[in-house]
Scaffold this active site. Structure first.
Site, mmCIF file in Angstrom:
data_model
loop_
_atom_site.group_PDB
_atom_site.id
_atom_site.type_symbol
_atom_site.label_atom_id
_atom_site.label_comp_id
_atom_site.label_asym_id
_atom_site.label_seq_id
_atom_site.Cartn_x
_atom_site.Cartn_y
_atom_site.Cartn_z
ATOM 1 N N ASP A 120 0.798 -1.228 0.000
ATOM 2 C CA ASP A 120 0.000 0.000 0.000
ATOM 3 C C ASP A 120 0.830 1.276 0.000
ATOM 4 O OD1 ASP A 120 0.707 0.525 2.699
ATOM 5 O OD2 ASP A 120 -1.317 1.286 3.105
ATOM 6 N N GLU A 121 2.113 1.186 -0.359
ATOM 7 C CA GLU A 121 2.880 2.437 -0.403
ATOM 8 C C GLU A 121 3.922 2.423 -1.508
ATOM 9 O OE1 GLU A 121 5.715 3.290 2.857
ATOM 10 O OE2 GLU A 121 5.155 1.341 3.664
HETATM 11 P P1 TTP Z 1 -0.298 0.636 6.899
HETATM 12 O O1 TTP Z 1 -0.092 1.521 5.715
HETATM 13 O O2 TTP Z 1 0.697 0.696 8.002
HETATM 14 O O3 TTP Z 1 -1.696 0.960 7.575
HETATM 15 P P2 TTP Z 1 -3.078 1.288 6.884
HETATM 16 O O4 TTP Z 1 -2.955 1.489 5.412
HETATM 17 O O5 TTP Z 1 -4.076 0.274 7.312
HETATM 18 O O6 TTP Z 1 -3.469 2.656 7.594
HETATM 19 P P3 TTP Z 1 -2.824 4.100 7.362
HETATM 20 O O7 TTP Z 1 -3.973 4.942 6.893
HETATM 21 O O8 TTP Z 1 -2.349 4.491 8.727
HETATM 22 O O9 TTP Z 1 -1.724 3.966 6.383
HETATM 23 O O10 TTP Z 1 -0.413 -0.861 6.445
HETATM 24 C C1 TTP Z 1 -1.016 -1.259 5.224
HETATM 25 C C2 TTP Z 1 -1.772 -2.560 5.413
HETATM 26 O O11 TTP Z 1 -0.880 -3.548 5.898
HETATM 27 C C3 TTP Z 1 -2.889 -2.473 6.434
HETATM 28 O O12 TTP Z 1 -4.117 -2.023 5.866
HETATM 29 C C4 TTP Z 1 -2.980 -3.864 6.945
HETATM 30 C C5 TTP Z 1 -1.569 -4.411 6.811
HETATM 31 N N1 TTP Z 1 -0.904 -4.407 8.122
HETATM 32 C C6 TTP Z 1 -0.989 -5.563 8.900
HETATM 33 O O13 TTP Z 1 -1.581 -6.559 8.480
HETATM 34 N N2 TTP Z 1 -0.404 -5.561 10.131
HETATM 35 C C7 TTP Z 1 0.261 -4.459 10.634
HETATM 36 O O14 TTP Z 1 0.778 -4.499 11.779
HETATM 37 C C8 TTP Z 1 0.338 -3.280 9.818
HETATM 38 C C9 TTP Z 1 1.059 -2.055 10.343
HETATM 39 C C10 TTP Z 1 -0.255 -3.311 8.574
HETATM 40 MG MG MG Z 2 -1.447 2.705 4.626
#
Ligand code: TTP
Ligand code: MG
Length: 425
Positions: A120-121
Protein backbone atom coordinates in the site's frame (compact mmCIF):
# COMPACT_ATOMS: atom_id res chain seq x y z
CA UNK A 1 27.10 25.58 8.04
CA UNK A 2 28.33 22.03 7.55
CA UNK A 3 27.70 19.62 4.72
CA UNK A 4 24.74 17.95 6.33
CA UNK A 5 23.05 21.30 6.85
CA UNK A 6 23.03 21.67 3.09
CA UNK A 7 21.22 18.33 2.78
CA UNK A 8 18.84 19.30 5.54
CA UNK A 9 17.63 22.37 3.71
CA UNK A 10 17.48 20.40 0.49
CA UNK A 11 20.34 22.43 -0.96
CA UNK A 12 23.48 20.96 -2.45
CA UNK A 13 23.29 18.22 -5.05
CA UNK A 14 20.41 18.15 -7.47
CA UNK A 15 17.12 19.38 -6.06
CA UNK A 16 14.48 16.66 -6.23
CA UNK A 17 10.73 16.39 -5.76
CA UNK A 18 9.76 13.10 -4.17
CA UNK A 19 6.22 11.90 -3.47
CA UNK A 20 5.44 9.21 -0.94
CA UNK A 21 1.96 7.73 -1.38
CA UNK A 22 0.37 5.54 1.29
CA UNK A 23 -3.14 4.11 1.15
CA UNK A 24 -5.49 5.04 3.98
CA UNK A 25 -6.46 2.12 6.23
CA UNK A 26 -5.72 -0.06 3.23
CA UNK A 27 -7.39 -3.41 4.00
CA UNK A 28 -10.35 -1.62 5.62
CA UNK A 29 -10.49 0.78 2.67
CA UNK A 30 -10.92 -2.13 0.26
CA UNK A 31 -13.67 -3.66 2.42
CA UNK A 32 -15.49 -0.30 2.66
CA UNK A 33 -15.26 0.19 -1.07
CA UNK A 34 -16.83 -3.22 -1.62
CA UNK A 35 -19.52 -2.71 1.02
CA UNK A 36 -20.36 0.98 1.54
CA UNK A 37 -22.50 0.13 4.58
CA UNK A 38 -19.17 -0.31 6.40
CA UNK A 39 -18.01 3.24 5.68
CA UNK A 40 -19.43 5.01 8.69
CA UNK A 41 -19.13 2.31 11.30
CA UNK A 42 -15.99 1.29 13.20
CA UNK A 43 -14.43 -1.52 11.18
CA UNK A 44 -11.59 -3.79 12.32
CA UNK A 45 -9.80 -6.19 10.00
CA UNK A 46 -8.01 -9.01 11.79
CA UNK A 47 -8.45 -12.20 13.76
CA UNK A 48 -11.84 -13.34 15.02
CA UNK A 49 -12.46 -11.44 18.31
CA UNK A 50 -14.63 -14.26 19.74
CA UNK A 51 -16.40 -11.92 22.15
CA UNK A 52 -13.14 -10.72 23.62
CA UNK A 53 -11.55 -14.16 23.91
CA UNK A 54 -10.08 -14.17 20.42
CA UNK A 55 -6.38 -14.54 19.74
CA UNK A 56 -4.27 -13.03 17.02
CA UNK A 57 -4.06 -9.37 16.14
CA UNK A 58 -5.60 -6.41 14.36
CA UNK A 59 -4.33 -5.98 10.78
CA UNK A 60 -5.86 -2.54 10.48
CA UNK A 61 -8.89 -0.49 11.44
CA UNK A 62 -10.77 2.23 9.63
CA UNK A 63 -10.56 5.78 10.97
CA UNK A 64 -13.87 5.63 12.90
CA UNK A 65 -12.48 2.57 14.76
CA UNK A 66 -9.21 4.38 15.46
CA UNK A 67 -11.18 6.95 17.48
CA UNK A 68 -11.60 4.15 20.04
CA UNK A 69 -7.82 3.66 20.20
CA UNK A 70 -7.73 0.59 17.94
CA UNK A 71 -4.43 0.23 16.08
CA UNK A 72 -2.62 -2.26 13.79
CA UNK A 73 -0.86 -5.11 15.64
CA UNK A 74 -2.97 -4.63 18.78
CA UNK A 75 -4.38 -7.90 20.14
CA UNK A 76 -7.84 -8.52 18.74
CA UNK A 77 -9.27 -9.09 22.21
CA UNK A 78 -8.09 -5.65 23.29
CA UNK A 79 -9.66 -4.15 20.18
CA UNK A 80 -12.90 -5.87 21.05
CA UNK A 81 -12.81 -4.47 24.58
CA UNK A 82 -12.27 -0.96 23.16
CA UNK A 83 -15.16 -1.20 20.68
CA UNK A 84 -17.28 -4.34 21.05
CA UNK A 85 -19.89 -2.80 18.75
CA UNK A 86 -17.39 -2.48 15.86
CA UNK A 87 -17.66 -4.68 12.78
CA UNK A 88 -14.86 -7.26 12.81
CA UNK A 89 -13.89 -8.88 9.52
CA UNK A 90 -11.17 -11.41 8.67
CA UNK A 91 -8.63 -10.21 6.10
CA UNK A 92 -9.43 -11.27 2.56
CA UNK A 93 -6.07 -11.28 0.81
CA UNK A 94 -7.58 -12.28 -2.49
CA UNK A 95 -8.99 -8.73 -2.67
CA UNK A 96 -5.98 -6.74 -1.49
CA UNK A 97 -3.41 -7.85 -4.05
CA UNK A 98 -5.52 -6.84 -7.08
CA UNK A 99 -6.43 -3.57 -5.32
CA UNK A 100 -2.75 -2.86 -4.77
CA UNK A 101 -1.96 -3.63 -8.41
CA UNK A 102 -4.70 -1.26 -9.56
CA UNK A 103 -3.35 1.56 -7.37
CA UNK A 104 0.21 1.07 -8.60
CA UNK A 105 -0.99 1.19 -12.19
CA UNK A 106 -2.46 4.63 -11.54
CA UNK A 107 0.71 5.86 -9.82
CA UNK A 108 2.83 4.56 -12.66
CA UNK A 109 1.11 6.99 -15.03
CA UNK A 110 2.21 9.94 -12.91
CA UNK A 111 5.75 9.10 -11.87
CA UNK A 112 9.07 9.67 -13.63
CA UNK A 113 10.19 6.71 -11.55
CA UNK A 114 7.93 4.54 -9.36
CA UNK A 115 9.27 2.45 -6.48
CA UNK A 116 6.69 0.17 -4.91
CA UNK A 117 7.74 -0.49 -1.32
CA UNK A 118 4.82 -2.48 -0.04
CA UNK A 119 1.29 -3.44 -0.88
CA UNK A 120 0.00 0.00 0.00
CA UNK A 121 2.88 2.44 -0.40
CA UNK A 122 5.23 3.76 -3.03
CA UNK A 123 7.77 6.48 -3.71
CA UNK A 124 7.54 8.52 -6.89
CA UNK A 125 10.35 10.62 -8.26
CA UNK A 126 8.46 13.58 -9.71
CA UNK A 127 11.44 15.87 -10.33
CA UNK A 128 11.30 15.98 -14.11
CA UNK A 129 7.54 16.23 -14.48
CA UNK A 130 7.39 18.95 -11.80
CA UNK A 131 10.28 21.02 -13.24
CA UNK A 132 8.94 22.31 -16.56
CA UNK A 133 11.71 24.95 -16.79
CA UNK A 134 14.35 22.76 -15.21
CA UNK A 135 13.59 24.26 -11.79
CA UNK A 136 11.42 22.35 -9.31
CA UNK A 137 7.95 23.91 -9.19
CA UNK A 138 6.48 22.99 -5.79
CA UNK A 139 3.06 24.52 -6.55
CA UNK A 140 2.83 22.33 -9.60
CA UNK A 141 3.86 19.34 -7.45
CA UNK A 142 1.01 20.08 -5.06
CA UNK A 143 -1.58 20.30 -7.81
CA UNK A 144 -0.29 17.09 -9.41
CA UNK A 145 -0.62 15.38 -6.02
CA UNK A 146 -4.27 16.47 -5.86
CA UNK A 147 -4.88 15.13 -9.34
CA UNK A 148 -3.12 11.85 -8.49
CA UNK A 149 -5.19 11.43 -5.35
CA UNK A 150 -8.41 12.03 -7.32
CA UNK A 151 -7.32 9.55 -10.00
CA UNK A 152 -6.60 6.85 -7.42
CA UNK A 153 -10.06 7.42 -5.92
CA UNK A 154 -11.78 7.48 -9.30
CA UNK A 155 -10.02 4.45 -10.78
CA UNK A 156 -9.77 2.21 -7.71
CA UNK A 157 -12.38 3.56 -5.28
CA UNK A 158 -9.66 3.90 -2.63
CA UNK A 159 -8.29 6.81 -0.64
CA UNK A 160 -4.61 7.66 -0.23
CA UNK A 161 -2.42 10.30 1.38
CA UNK A 162 0.60 11.96 -0.18
CA UNK A 163 3.80 13.41 1.28
CA UNK A 164 5.91 15.71 -0.92
CA UNK A 165 9.48 16.61 0.01
CA UNK A 166 13.03 16.89 -1.37
CA UNK A 167 13.93 13.35 -0.21
CA UNK A 168 12.36 9.99 0.61
CA UNK A 169 12.74 10.06 4.39
CA UNK A 170 10.99 13.42 4.75
CA UNK A 171 8.29 12.55 2.19
CA UNK A 172 7.45 9.38 4.15
CA UNK A 173 7.10 11.27 7.41
CA UNK A 174 5.03 13.93 5.65
CA UNK A 175 2.47 11.36 4.38
CA UNK A 176 1.53 10.44 7.93
CA UNK A 177 0.94 14.03 9.03
CA UNK A 178 -2.47 14.46 7.38
CA UNK A 179 -4.22 11.14 7.16
CA UNK A 180 -6.65 10.17 5.80
CA UNK A 181 -6.81 11.71 2.33
CA UNK A 182 -4.24 14.39 3.08
CA UNK A 183 -1.45 16.05 1.15
CA UNK A 184 1.54 17.40 3.06
CA UNK A 185 4.17 19.45 1.26
CA UNK A 186 7.51 20.14 2.93
CA UNK A 187 9.52 22.72 1.00
CA UNK A 188 13.31 22.43 1.07
CA UNK A 189 13.69 25.39 3.43
CA UNK A 190 10.97 24.04 5.73
CA UNK A 191 12.60 20.67 6.34
CA UNK A 192 14.32 21.68 9.58
CA UNK A 193 11.23 23.28 11.12
CA UNK A 194 9.12 20.30 10.00
CA UNK A 195 11.39 17.61 11.44
CA UNK A 196 12.69 19.22 14.64
CA UNK A 197 9.64 18.90 16.92
CA UNK A 198 8.69 15.36 15.86
CA UNK A 199 9.46 12.37 18.11
CA UNK A 200 12.41 10.26 16.93
CA UNK A 201 9.94 7.39 16.34
CA UNK A 202 8.61 9.29 13.33
CA UNK A 203 11.84 8.42 11.47
CA UNK A 204 11.67 5.34 9.31
CA UNK A 205 14.31 3.07 10.88
CA UNK A 206 13.78 4.21 14.46
CA UNK A 207 11.74 1.46 16.11
CA UNK A 208 10.65 1.30 19.73
CA UNK A 209 13.93 -0.25 20.87
CA UNK A 210 16.11 2.43 19.28
CA UNK A 211 13.76 5.14 20.53
CA UNK A 212 14.08 3.69 24.05
CA UNK A 213 17.87 3.76 23.88
CA UNK A 214 17.82 7.37 22.62
CA UNK A 215 15.33 8.38 25.30
CA UNK A 216 17.69 7.08 27.97
CA UNK A 217 20.28 9.47 26.52
CA UNK A 218 17.84 12.39 26.67
CA UNK A 219 17.19 12.35 22.91
CA UNK A 220 13.43 12.55 22.38
CA UNK A 221 12.85 14.60 19.23
CA UNK A 222 14.34 14.60 15.75
CA UNK A 223 15.75 18.04 16.61
CA UNK A 224 17.55 16.52 19.63
CA UNK A 225 18.92 13.83 17.32
CA UNK A 226 20.08 16.37 14.73
CA UNK A 227 21.93 18.35 17.43
CA UNK A 228 23.71 15.29 18.84
CA UNK A 229 27.15 14.76 17.35
CA UNK A 230 27.55 11.80 15.00
CA UNK A 231 30.41 10.60 17.21
CA UNK A 232 28.12 10.45 20.27
CA UNK A 233 25.41 8.69 18.25
CA UNK A 234 27.93 6.21 16.91
CA UNK A 235 28.85 5.40 20.52
CA UNK A 236 25.16 4.84 21.38
CA UNK A 237 23.85 3.10 18.27
CA UNK A 238 26.87 2.16 16.13
CA UNK A 239 26.65 2.75 12.37
CA UNK A 240 22.85 3.01 12.54
CA UNK A 241 23.35 6.18 14.59
CA UNK A 242 25.16 7.79 11.70
CA UNK A 243 22.26 7.06 9.33
CA UNK A 244 19.66 8.38 11.77
CA UNK A 245 21.73 11.53 12.26
CA UNK A 246 21.76 12.11 8.52
CA UNK A 247 18.06 11.69 8.04
CA UNK A 248 17.40 13.82 11.14
CA UNK A 249 19.07 16.50 9.00
CA UNK A 250 16.79 15.67 6.05
CA UNK A 251 19.87 14.34 4.31
CA UNK A 252 18.64 11.26 2.49
CA UNK A 253 20.37 10.74 -0.85
CA UNK A 254 18.62 7.44 -1.63
CA UNK A 255 17.27 7.52 -5.17
CA UNK A 256 13.80 6.30 -6.10
CA UNK A 257 14.57 2.95 -7.67
CA UNK A 258 12.14 1.60 -10.23
CA UNK A 259 12.80 -2.03 -9.59
CA UNK A 260 13.79 -2.81 -6.06
CA UNK A 261 14.30 -6.36 -7.15
CA UNK A 262 11.50 -8.84 -6.99
CA UNK A 263 10.38 -10.05 -3.58
CA UNK A 264 12.40 -12.83 -2.04
CA UNK A 265 9.60 -14.85 -0.52
CA UNK A 266 5.85 -15.10 -0.24
CA UNK A 267 3.99 -16.71 2.62
CA UNK A 268 1.32 -16.57 5.25
CA UNK A 269 0.68 -17.90 8.72
CA UNK A 270 -2.22 -18.25 11.08
CA UNK A 271 -2.72 -18.47 14.83
CA UNK A 272 -5.30 -21.04 15.92
CA UNK A 273 -8.25 -19.88 18.00
CA UNK A 274 -7.39 -22.69 20.41
CA UNK A 275 -4.09 -24.59 20.54
CA UNK A 276 -4.45 -27.59 18.23
CA UNK A 277 -3.46 -31.12 19.18
CA UNK A 278 -5.22 -32.69 16.22
CA UNK A 279 -2.63 -33.25 13.43
CA UNK A 280 -5.29 -33.43 10.72
CA UNK A 281 -6.60 -29.98 11.71
CA UNK A 282 -3.09 -28.48 11.53
CA UNK A 283 -2.57 -30.20 8.18
CA UNK A 284 -5.84 -28.84 6.81
CA UNK A 285 -5.00 -25.33 7.96
CA UNK A 286 -1.57 -25.55 6.34
CA UNK A 287 -3.21 -26.74 3.13
CA UNK A 288 -5.57 -23.76 3.24
CA UNK A 289 -2.64 -21.39 3.69
CA UNK A 290 -0.79 -23.07 0.85
CA UNK A 291 -3.76 -22.66 -1.51
CA UNK A 292 -4.08 -18.97 -0.58
CA UNK A 293 -0.39 -18.33 -1.18
CA UNK A 294 -0.48 -20.16 -4.50
CA UNK A 295 -3.51 -18.10 -5.58
CA UNK A 296 -1.87 -14.85 -4.47
CA UNK A 297 1.45 -15.75 -6.07
CA UNK A 298 -0.16 -16.67 -9.36
CA UNK A 299 -1.95 -13.31 -9.48
CA UNK A 300 1.07 -11.20 -8.59
CA UNK A 301 4.28 -12.86 -9.63
CA UNK A 302 4.16 -16.27 -11.24
CA UNK A 303 7.87 -17.02 -10.93
CA UNK A 304 8.74 -20.62 -10.23
CA UNK A 305 10.16 -21.37 -6.78
CA UNK A 306 12.33 -24.05 -5.27
CA UNK A 307 11.98 -23.75 -1.49
CA UNK A 308 9.02 -24.40 0.76
CA UNK A 309 9.34 -23.47 4.41
CA UNK A 310 6.94 -24.53 7.13
CA UNK A 311 6.78 -22.71 10.44
CA UNK A 312 5.25 -24.15 13.57
CA UNK A 313 4.79 -22.59 16.99
CA UNK A 314 3.85 -24.85 19.87
CA UNK A 315 1.75 -23.86 22.87
CA UNK A 316 4.90 -23.01 24.87
CA UNK A 317 5.94 -20.60 22.05
CA UNK A 318 8.79 -22.85 20.91
CA UNK A 319 9.00 -22.02 17.20
CA UNK A 320 10.45 -24.25 14.49
CA UNK A 321 11.00 -23.57 10.81
CA UNK A 322 11.81 -26.38 8.42
CA UNK A 323 12.61 -25.82 4.76
CA UNK A 324 12.96 -28.10 1.77
CA UNK A 325 14.53 -27.09 -1.52
CA UNK A 326 13.53 -29.09 -4.57
CA UNK A 327 16.01 -29.83 -7.32
CA UNK A 328 13.46 -28.86 -9.92
CA UNK A 329 11.48 -25.64 -9.44
CA UNK A 330 7.74 -25.70 -8.80
CA UNK A 331 6.08 -24.01 -11.77
CA UNK A 332 2.74 -22.33 -11.38
CA UNK A 333 1.32 -23.14 -14.77
CA UNK A 334 1.72 -26.87 -14.25
CA UNK A 335 -1.45 -28.57 -13.04
CA UNK A 336 0.34 -30.82 -10.57
CA UNK A 337 2.12 -28.01 -8.75
CA UNK A 338 -0.49 -27.61 -6.01
CA UNK A 339 -0.39 -31.34 -5.25
CA UNK A 340 3.42 -31.39 -5.29
CA UNK A 341 3.58 -28.46 -2.89
CA UNK A 342 0.89 -30.00 -0.71
CA UNK A 343 2.73 -33.29 -0.38
CA UNK A 344 5.94 -31.46 0.42
CA UNK A 345 4.31 -29.35 3.14
CA UNK A 346 2.72 -32.50 4.56
CA UNK A 347 6.03 -34.34 4.53
CA UNK A 348 7.73 -31.49 6.39
CA UNK A 349 4.90 -31.07 8.85
CA UNK A 350 4.19 -34.72 9.72
CA UNK A 351 7.20 -35.36 11.98
CA UNK A 352 6.73 -32.03 13.74
CA UNK A 353 3.19 -32.94 14.85
CA UNK A 354 4.45 -35.00 17.74
CA UNK A 355 1.55 -34.60 20.17
CA UNK A 356 2.46 -31.12 21.33
CA UNK A 357 -0.35 -28.58 20.92
CA UNK A 358 0.21 -26.16 18.07
CA UNK A 359 -0.45 -22.44 18.39
CA UNK A 360 0.54 -21.23 14.92
CA UNK A 361 1.32 -22.69 11.53
CA UNK A 362 2.83 -20.92 8.52
CA UNK A 363 3.91 -21.71 4.98
CA UNK A 364 6.32 -19.75 2.79
CA UNK A 365 7.80 -20.06 -0.72
CA UNK A 366 11.23 -18.74 -1.66
CA UNK A 367 14.09 -19.45 -4.01
CA UNK A 368 12.27 -17.78 -6.89
CA UNK A 369 13.53 -18.41 -10.41
CA UNK A 370 12.09 -17.64 -13.80
CA UNK A 371 9.97 -20.45 -15.27
CA UNK A 372 12.38 -23.04 -16.56
CA UNK A 373 10.18 -25.67 -18.12
CA UNK A 374 12.03 -28.22 -16.01
CA UNK A 375 8.90 -29.36 -14.25
CA UNK A 376 7.30 -29.88 -17.62
CA UNK A 377 10.33 -31.87 -18.70
CA UNK A 378 10.17 -33.90 -15.52
CA UNK A 379 6.48 -34.59 -16.12
CA UNK A 380 7.32 -35.65 -19.61
CA UNK A 381 9.94 -37.90 -18.07
CA UNK A 382 7.28 -39.48 -15.88
CA UNK A 383 5.11 -40.16 -18.90
CA UNK A 384 8.03 -41.76 -20.71
CA UNK A 385 8.77 -43.74 -17.62
CA UNK A 386 5.18 -44.96 -17.55
CA UNK A 387 5.42 -46.12 -21.13
CA UNK A 388 8.68 -47.86 -20.40
CA UNK A 389 7.26 -49.51 -17.34
CA UNK A 390 4.34 -50.90 -19.25
CA UNK A 391 6.24 -52.25 -22.19
CA UNK A 392 9.92 -52.62 -21.40
CA UNK A 393 11.64 -55.78 -22.27
CA UNK A 394 15.35 -56.03 -21.55
CA UNK A 395 18.04 -57.12 -23.97
CA UNK A 396 17.53 -60.74 -22.86
CA UNK A 397 13.86 -60.61 -23.71
CA UNK A 398 12.79 -60.45 -20.04
CA UNK A 399 10.05 -58.05 -18.86
CA UNK A 400 11.47 -55.26 -16.71
CA UNK A 401 9.40 -54.69 -13.62
CA UNK A 402 8.03 -51.20 -12.93
CA UNK A 403 9.73 -51.17 -9.53
CA UNK A 404 13.18 -51.51 -11.07
CA UNK A 405 12.88 -48.22 -12.94
CA UNK A 406 14.53 -45.19 -11.39
CA UNK A 407 11.36 -43.53 -10.12
CA UNK A 408 13.33 -41.15 -7.92
CA UNK A 409 14.91 -39.60 -10.98
CA UNK A 410 11.48 -38.40 -12.09
CA UNK A 411 10.07 -37.33 -8.76
CA UNK A 412 11.27 -33.79 -8.15
CA UNK A 413 8.61 -32.69 -5.72
CA UNK A 414 9.03 -35.76 -3.54
CA UNK A 415 5.60 -37.24 -4.19
CA UNK A 416 6.98 -40.57 -3.13
CA UNK A 417 7.60 -39.30 0.38
CA UNK A 418 4.42 -39.74 2.30
CA UNK A 419 1.67 -38.34 0.15
CA UNK A 420 -0.67 -37.73 3.04
CA UNK A 421 -4.06 -38.24 1.54
CA UNK A 422 -6.01 -35.98 3.86
CA UNK A 423 -3.67 -33.11 3.12
CA UNK A 424 -3.18 -33.43 -0.58
CA UNK A 425 -6.86 -34.10 -1.31
P1 TTP B 1 -0.30 0.64 6.90
O1 TTP B 1 -0.09 1.52 5.71
O2 TTP B 1 0.70 0.70 8.00
O3 TTP B 1 -1.70 0.96 7.57
P2 TTP B 1 -3.08 1.29 6.88
O4 TTP B 1 -2.96 1.49 5.41
O5 TTP B 1 -4.08 0.27 7.31
O6 TTP B 1 -3.47 2.66 7.59
P3 TTP B 1 -2.82 4.10 7.36
O7 TTP B 1 -3.97 4.94 6.89
O8 TTP B 1 -2.35 4.49 8.73
O9 TTP B 1 -1.72 3.97 6.38
O10 TTP B 1 -0.41 -0.86 6.45
C1 TTP B 1 -1.02 -1.26 5.22
C2 TTP B 1 -1.77 -2.56 5.41
O11 TTP B 1 -0.88 -3.55 5.90
C3 TTP B 1 -2.89 -2.47 6.43
O12 TTP B 1 -4.12 -2.02 5.87
C4 TTP B 1 -2.98 -3.86 6.95
C5 TTP B 1 -1.57 -4.41 6.81
N1 TTP B 1 -0.90 -4.41 8.12
C6 TTP B 1 -0.99 -5.56 8.90
O13 TTP B 1 -1.58 -6.56 8.48
N2 TTP B 1 -0.40 -5.56 10.13
C7 TTP B 1 0.26 -4.46 10.63
O14 TTP B 1 0.78 -4.50 11.78
C8 TTP B 1 0.34 -3.28 9.82
C9 TTP B 1 1.06 -2.06 10.34
C10 TTP B 1 -0.25 -3.31 8.57
MG1 MG C 1 -1.45 2.71 4.63
Amino acid sequence: MDGTEGGRAGRGGNPRIIFHVDMDAFYAGVEMRDDPSLCNVPLVIGADPRNGKGRGVVCTANYPARKFGIRSAMSISQAWRLAPHAVFLPPDFSKYAPASDAVMQVLEKYADVLEVVGMDEAYLDMTICCSPDGVPDWDLAHSIARSLQAAVKRETGLSCSVGIAPCKAVAKIATDRRKPHGITLVLPDEVTAFLDPLPVRALNGCGPKTAGILKDEGIATIGDLARTSPRTLDGILGSHGDWLHRIAHGDDPRPVVADHGPRKSRGNETTFGRDQREPSKVMRTARGLLDEILADHSKRDRRAFTTITVKLRYEDFTTLTRAHTADIPYELHQPETAALCASRVAAILAPLLDGRAVRLVGVRFSGFVEQTGQQLLARFGLAVQGLLARSSVDSHGRTVSRASLPFGAFDPGGLRQGLLASFAA
